[in-house]
Design a protein around this motif. Structure first.
Motif, PDB file in Angstrom:
ATOM      1  N   VAL A   1       0.870  -1.172   0.000  1.00  0.00           N
ATOM      2  CA  VAL A   1       0.000   0.000   0.000  1.00  0.00           C
ATOM      3  C   VAL A   1       0.903   1.216   0.000  1.00  0.00           C
ATOM      4  N   GLU A   2       0.726   2.045  -1.010  1.00  0.00           N
ATOM      5  CA  GLU A   2       1.487   3.285  -1.110  1.00  0.00           C
ATOM      6  C   GLU A   2       0.510   4.391  -1.449  1.00  0.00           C
ATOM      7  N   ALA A   3       0.420   5.363  -0.544  1.00  0.00           N
ATOM      8  CA  ALA A   3      -0.562   6.446  -0.671  1.00  0.00           C
ATOM      9  C   ALA A   3      -1.943   5.809  -0.780  1.00  0.00           C
ATOM     10  N   GLU A   4      -2.623   5.984  -1.891  1.00  0.00           N
ATOM     11  CA  GLU A   4      -3.976   5.440  -2.062  1.00  0.00           C
ATOM     12  C   GLU A   4      -3.991   4.254  -3.015  1.00  0.00           C
ATOM     13  N   THR A   5      -2.852   3.602  -3.211  1.00  0.00           N
ATOM     14  CA  THR A   5      -2.764   2.499  -4.159  1.00  0.00           C
ATOM     15  C   THR A   5      -2.425   1.201  -3.450  1.00  0.00           C
ATOM     16  N   LEU A   6      -3.240   0.176  -3.695  1.00  0.00           N
ATOM     17  CA  LEU A   6      -2.993  -1.173  -3.194  1.00  0.00           C
ATOM     18  C   LEU A   6      -2.536  -2.015  -4.374  1.00  0.00           C
ATOM     19  N   THR A   7      -1.396  -2.680  -4.238  1.00  0.00           N
ATOM     20  CA  THR A   7      -0.874  -3.536  -5.289  1.00  0.00           C
ATOM     21  C   THR A   7      -0.727  -4.958  -4.760  1.00  0.00           C
ATOM     22  N   ILE A   8      -1.269  -5.904  -5.525  1.00  0.00           N
ATOM     23  CA  ILE A   8      -1.130  -7.327  -5.221  1.00  0.00           C
ATOM     24  C   ILE A   8      -0.280  -7.924  -6.335  1.00  0.00           C
TER      25      ILE A   8
END
Length: 137
Positions: free
Chosen positions: A62-69
């Motif tokens: 999670v970075e700022a408002e971004t979730l990466t899977i």
């Protein structure tokens, strides 16, 4: 579903077919895993299908408002054996979501069991409903 979460694939058009190859990362194309999003009064829960993925090959960020899977699956070949034909190979998965500011990204929890990733993201305190006390004048 409310506006708490949006799916996006940077650099690639949106696709409704979860089996279609998505954006590239690393040296191979990534599959877009199917994800169910369930919202309740306390937050959202994401269920992502990641067959064959172990905890060691799973990267959540999670970075700022971004979730990466990001994940990688693979079937281990026992020592001393060679495959003569392979239909299920190494799979790379990638999915990116834009999260609402109403979600508390500091309190994300994750579980991985039997190829299903469960991510829980609670609502931030300022976004939760609260009762207002009315005083008599």
């Amino acid at each position: 579903m409310s506006n708490d979460i949006q799916t996006r694939s940077p650099g690639a058009p949106e696709s409704t077919d979860a089996r279609q190859k998505g954006p590239r990362y690393g040296s191979a194309a990534a599959l877009t895993p199917p994800v169910d999003v369930v919202e309740d009064a306390g937050g959202i829960t994401l269920f992502a299908d990641l067959p064959g993925v172990s905890r060691d090959n799973l990267n959540l960020q999670v970075e700022a408002e971004t979730l990466t899977i990001e994940a990688e699956s693979g079937l281990a070949v026992p020592d001393g054996l060679k495959t003569s034909h392979t239909e299920v190979g190494l799979g790379r998965f990638r999915r990116v979501f834009t999260l609402s500011k109403e979600l508390d990204t500091e309190k994300v929890s994750a579980e991985l069991a039997q190829g299903v990733l469960k991510l829980r993201i609670p609502k931030a305190e300022h976004a939760k409903p609260r009762k207002i006390k009315v005083e008599v004048a």
